[in-house]
Design a protein around this motif. Structure first.
Motif, PDB file in Angstrom:
ATOM      1  N   ARG A 145       0.782  -1.106  -0.019  1.00 13.51           N
ATOM      2  CA  ARG A 145      -0.071  -0.009   0.050  1.00 13.51           C
ATOM      3  C   ARG A 145       0.999   1.341  -0.135  1.00 13.51           C
ATOM      4  N   PRO A 146       0.340   2.383  -0.624  1.00 10.56           N
ATOM      5  CA  PRO A 146       1.247   3.459  -0.825  1.00 10.56           C
ATOM      6  C   PRO A 146       1.122   4.249   0.752  1.00 10.56           C
ATOM      7  N   GLU A 147       2.153   4.768   0.970  1.00  8.58           N
ATOM      8  CA  GLU A 147       2.340   5.574   2.145  1.00  8.58           C
ATOM      9  C   GLU A 147       1.858   6.892   2.025  1.00  8.58           C
ATOM     10  N   VAL A 148       1.114   7.540   2.864  1.00 12.77           N
ATOM     11  CA  VAL A 148       0.674   8.887   2.210  1.00 12.77           C
ATOM     12  C   VAL A 148       0.889   9.696   3.861  1.00 12.77           C
TER      13      VAL A 148
ATOM     14  N   LYS B 113      13.186  15.367   1.761  1.00 17.27           N
ATOM     15  CA  LYS B 113      13.495  14.288   2.744  1.00 17.27           C
ATOM     16  C   LYS B 113      12.953  13.261   2.591  1.00 17.27           C
ATOM     17  N   PHE B 114      11.706  13.500   2.246  1.00 17.33           N
ATOM     18  CA  PHE B 114      10.582  12.137   2.345  1.00 17.33           C
ATOM     19  C   PHE B 114      10.562  11.454   1.111  1.00 17.33           C
ATOM     20  N   GLU B 115      11.544  11.916  -0.022  1.00 14.65           N
ATOM     21  CA  GLU B 115      11.574  11.489  -1.385  1.00 14.65           C
ATOM     22  C   GLU B 115      10.409  10.865  -2.033  1.00 14.65           C
ATOM     23  N   THR B 116       9.502  11.981  -1.981  1.00 20.09           N
ATOM     24  CA  THR B 116       8.006  11.645  -2.468  1.00 20.09           C
ATOM     25  C   THR B 116       7.933  11.233  -4.083  1.00 20.09           C
TER      26      THR B 116
END
Length: 144
Positions: free
Chosen positions: A3-6, A41-44
């Motif tokens: 699942r994607p992390e939101v 930093k989250f590297e979205t």
């Protein structure tokens, strides 16, 4: 299933706005830079905007919304375009954003991003056809 992390990472003015003239104020620059550094930093892989924000950022708040038609759609989902290093997701349930292109114009650093438009059954067939013409039509339609 993975699942994607939101992550909800936002910057707003005291009145809750997330776009507008106040973001051009010089005193806000250090905070906006901190926001961008934190986001990096989250590297979205994507950023999500609501219809009003996406319209203001990418086509201009003074652009007239796409005309509301007489006919709504129950067509299947479509996937268009190639893999991209980054995605801009626009929540546009009524199908009103008058996109200029399949790229998120007007936002430096997003030149290679692809736009994903999430509509509802209230979006018109005309609007969906406009999106189809605007984007890389070689992939349409692909049912999901």
């Amino acid at each position: 299933m993975n699942r994607p992390e939101v992550i909800c990472h936002m910057v707003s003015t005291i009145d809750g706005k997330i776009v507008g003239q106040s973001f051009a104020e010089e005193g806000l620059r250090p905070y906006l830079e901190f926001y961008v550094q934190t986001k990096q930093k989250f590297e979205t892989q994507a950023t999500v905007y609501g219809a009003s924000t996406a319209k203001e950022i990418f086509v201009g708040k003074d652009m007239e919304a796409f005309a509301r038609p007489s006919q709504i759609t129950d067509d299947p989902d479509y996937i268009c375009g190639q893999h991209a290093p980054y995605f801009v997701v626009a929540i546009d349930p009524l199908g009103e954003i008058p996109w200029k292109s399949g790229k998120p114009d007007g936002r430096p650093g997003l030149e290679d991003a692809r736009i994903i438009v999430i509509t509802s059954s209230q979006a018109s067939k005309e609007y969906l056809r406009k999106l189809c013409k605007m984007l890389d039509s070689s992939q349409w339609p692909l049912e999901t």
